[in-house]
Design a protein around this motif. Structure first.
Motif, short mmCIF file in Angstrom:
data_model
loop_
_atom_site.label_atom_id
_atom_site.label_comp_id
_atom_site.label_asym_id
_atom_site.label_seq_id
_atom_site.Cartn_x
_atom_site.Cartn_y
_atom_site.Cartn_z
N THR A 74 0.87 -1.16 0.00
CA THR A 74 0.00 0.00 0.00
C THR A 74 0.92 1.22 0.00
O THR A 74 2.02 1.14 0.56
CB THR A 74 -0.95 0.02 1.21
N PRO A 75 0.50 2.31 -0.64
CA PRO A 75 1.39 3.47 -0.71
C PRO A 75 1.52 4.26 0.59
O PRO A 75 2.06 5.36 0.57
CB PRO A 75 0.75 4.35 -1.80
N SER A 76 1.02 3.71 1.71
CA SER A 76 1.19 4.44 2.97
C SER A 76 1.37 3.50 4.14
O SER A 76 0.57 2.57 4.34
CB SER A 76 -0.02 5.34 3.23
N ILE A 77 2.38 3.77 4.96
CA ILE A 77 2.56 3.01 6.20
C ILE A 77 1.43 3.36 7.18
O ILE A 77 1.17 2.64 8.13
CB ILE A 77 3.95 3.31 6.83
N MET A 78 0.73 4.49 6.93
CA MET A 78 -0.35 4.93 7.81
C MET A 78 -1.70 4.32 7.41
O MET A 78 -2.70 4.53 8.07
CB MET A 78 -0.46 6.45 7.85
N ASP A 79 -1.73 3.60 6.29
CA ASP A 79 -2.94 2.87 5.92
C ASP A 79 -3.19 1.85 7.03
O ASP A 79 -2.27 1.43 7.71
CB ASP A 79 -2.69 2.14 4.59
N TYR A 80 -4.42 1.47 7.24
CA TYR A 80 -4.69 0.42 8.22
C TYR A 80 -4.65 -0.91 7.48
O TYR A 80 -5.58 -1.70 7.53
CB TYR A 80 -6.05 0.68 8.87
N ALA A 81 -3.58 -1.12 6.74
CA ALA A 81 -3.42 -2.35 5.96
C ALA A 81 -2.34 -3.19 6.62
O ALA A 81 -1.57 -2.69 7.43
CB ALA A 81 -3.04 -2.03 4.53
N ARG A 82 -2.30 -4.44 6.26
CA ARG A 82 -1.32 -5.32 6.90
C ARG A 82 -0.45 -6.01 5.86
O ARG A 82 -0.07 -5.42 4.87
CB ARG A 82 -2.02 -6.33 7.78
N PHE A 83 -0.18 -7.28 6.08
CA PHE A 83 0.76 -7.98 5.22
C PHE A 83 0.06 -8.41 3.94
O PHE A 83 -1.16 -8.52 3.89
CB PHE A 83 1.37 -9.14 5.99
N ASN A 84 0.86 -8.64 2.92
CA ASN A 84 0.35 -8.82 1.57
C ASN A 84 -0.32 -10.19 1.37
O ASN A 84 0.27 -11.11 0.82
CB ASN A 84 1.50 -8.63 0.57
N TYR A 85 -1.58 -10.29 1.81
CA TYR A 85 -2.27 -11.58 1.74
C TYR A 85 -2.72 -11.91 0.31
O TYR A 85 -3.22 -13.00 0.05
CB TYR A 85 -3.47 -11.64 2.70
N VAL A 86 -2.56 -10.96 -0.62
CA VAL A 86 -2.92 -11.23 -2.02
C VAL A 86 -1.81 -12.05 -2.70
O VAL A 86 -2.08 -12.91 -3.53
CB VAL A 86 -3.18 -9.92 -2.77
N ALA A 87 -0.55 -11.79 -2.34
CA ALA A 87 0.57 -12.47 -2.98
C ALA A 87 0.45 -13.98 -2.81
O ALA A 87 0.04 -14.46 -1.75
CB ALA A 87 1.88 -11.99 -2.37
N GLN A 88 0.79 -14.71 -3.85
CA GLN A 88 0.68 -16.17 -3.83
C GLN A 88 2.07 -16.79 -3.74
O GLN A 88 3.06 -16.16 -4.12
CB GLN A 88 -0.03 -16.64 -5.10
N PRO A 89 2.14 -18.03 -3.24
CA PRO A 89 3.45 -18.69 -3.14
C PRO A 89 4.15 -18.68 -4.50
O PRO A 89 3.53 -18.97 -5.51
CB PRO A 89 3.10 -20.11 -2.71
N GLY A 90 5.42 -18.31 -4.50
CA GLY A 90 6.18 -18.28 -5.74
C GLY A 90 6.18 -16.92 -6.42
O GLY A 90 6.99 -16.67 -7.31
#
Ligand SMILES: [Zn+2]
Length: 431
Positions: A74-90
């Motif tokens: 996400t383009p901000s560390i201040m977003d209330y977002a977390r780790f990249n759960y969209v990324a897939q293995p590999g």
């Protein structure tokens, strides 16, 4: 530390072999702490949560190593977002949020000296010219989390909640299979970690599904001043709302059996899974038919045009009813325990909508409704159209149940259908 460990595990464990057995190595825990500390330092600099920025990132870019290395998830560390759960293995994508382009922008806006400006007012033209950069570059925008704008949500990633959650679910299913080996590395410890992590898996599922739910009756918000072209509020297009309801039908109302793993469940509780599923589904159902969401749908329906058709209350009631009672259409009707609970919850909810329990009068000087705090706007009541449509839908449902009774072989399903018909009759004809 525990929270960070749990988040990292349920969101991205399939992408990182260091999560195979807990605890996570110190080097990784240090990196996770660095992420949180950077975010908290942002607060000390005066920055509120951004909420919006993650929605500027195309979901596919979240799987790209080069994109995520440059911008983070996400383009901000201040977003209330977390780790990249969209990324897939590999994929090799970056997994941890980082200080990014919005944060530099915010520091620039808040702290840069403007040469020649002797007063705060004199800084205004320069600051406004900076703010105008947000028009062309959505990565620089921020929003408020109000439960209405799907672009401004906590825990959300990417520009499309259905697509992001589709990838998120693929990971959650992998995480379920990793739970027991990862949490039982230390043979001298009990199953507390397994129990805690299992709750976190369901919590993550709930967050991701909620991000999809907000699409229904959702309104995108783009803050603009009169010097800027365009309007501020735009309803989520009909097709996207319909897609969100279908997604919830397939992943919430269809029993989410991937987290009903007896190997896990029989290690953490004597019973309770049927109740867990019922609670989750009922909460989503209530939320979907929340009065304020229904009144937004009524507004969107009333202001729709041929070029921009709306997803209507009729669509929502009909789509949800068909999803929850899909068994009735088959040649043989059998309804399992989870679905019986869900179907009862649907009929009960419709009953509450048509025959709301009497409002308990609160004491106070302002009358029967009690004192209203200053600035408080009561939520809108359920739109009248919803009453009529729910009534019509229940009549259709009763007719379908009557036919289904002839096709129901087992005693429990028959009793269930008769009970539903009794409840519908009581709802439509209350004493
Ligand atoms: Zn914070």
């Amino acid at each position: 530390m525990n929270l960070l460990r749990d988040w990292y595990f349920v969101q991205v464990a399939p992408d990182d072999p260091r999560t195979m057995v807990l605890p996570l190595p110190d080097s990784l825990m240090g990196r996770l702490l660095e992420y949180v500390v950077a975010h908290e330092i942002g607060h000390t600099l005066g920055f509120p949560h951004n909420f919006y920025a993650s929605s500027s990132v195309p979901v596919d870019s979240l799987r790209s190593p080069s994109f995520t290395a440059r911008w983070g998830d996400t383009p901000s560390i201040m977003d209330y977002a977390r780790f990249n759960y969209v990324a897939q293995p590999g994929d090799g994508a970056a997994l941890i949020p980082t200080i990014s382009v919005y944060d530099s922008f915010a520091v620039n806006w808040g702290y840069r000296r403007v040469p020649g400006a002797a007063t705060p007012e004199a800084e205004r033209p320069y600051l406004d010219s900076l703010a105008r950069l947000q028009d062309a570059n959505p990565m620089l925008r921020f929003g408020d989390m109000d439960g209405i704008d799907p672009n401004s949500q906590r825990e959300a990633l990417g520009d499309d909640p259905v697509r992001a959650t589709t990838f998120g679910l693929m990971n959650l299913k992998r995480v379920m299979r990793m739970l027991i080996p990862a949490t039982t590395g230390n043979k001298l410890e009990d199953y507390s970690d397994l129990s805690e992590m299992y709750d976190r898996v369901i919590g993550q599922w709930r967050f991701e599904m909620s991000d999809v739910l907000t699409m229904v009756g959702g309104v995108f918000r783009h803050e603009r001043y009169p010097t800027q072209e365009g309007v501020i509020h735009t309803p989520v297009p009909r097709a996207k709302q319909a897609e969100a309801v279908q997604f919830l039908a397939a992943n919430v109302f269809k029993t989410p059996d991937f987290f009903l793993d007896p190997e896990v469940l029989r290690r953490i509780e004597p019973s309770g899974i049927v109740e867990r599923v019922r609670t989750e589904q009922t909460n989503f159902l209530r939320n979907l038919f929340d009065d304020s969401r229904l009144s937004r749908l009524a507004d969107q329906g009333a202001t729709a045009t041929a070029a921009a058709p709306a997803y209507t209350i009729a669509d929502l009631v009909g789509d949800t009813r068909r999803a929850i009672f899909s068994e009735l259409a088959g040649p043989h009707v059998a309804v399992d325990a989870y679905r019986r609970n869900l179907q009862r919850a649907f009929v009960d909810l419709m009953d509450t909508k048509l025959n709301p329990p009497p409002v308990i009068a609160r004491t106070g000087p302002a009358g029967p409704a009690g004192p209203v705090p200053p600035g408080f706007r009561p939520p809108p009541p359920m739109p009248g159209d919803a009453r009529a449509l729910i009534r019509a839908e229940l009549k259709d449902l009763d007719a379908a149940l009557k036919l289904a009774l002839l096709k129901a072989g087992d005693r429990v399903s028959r009793a269930h259908i008769e009970d539903l018909r009794f409840r519908i009759d009581r709802t439509l004809n209350p004493k």
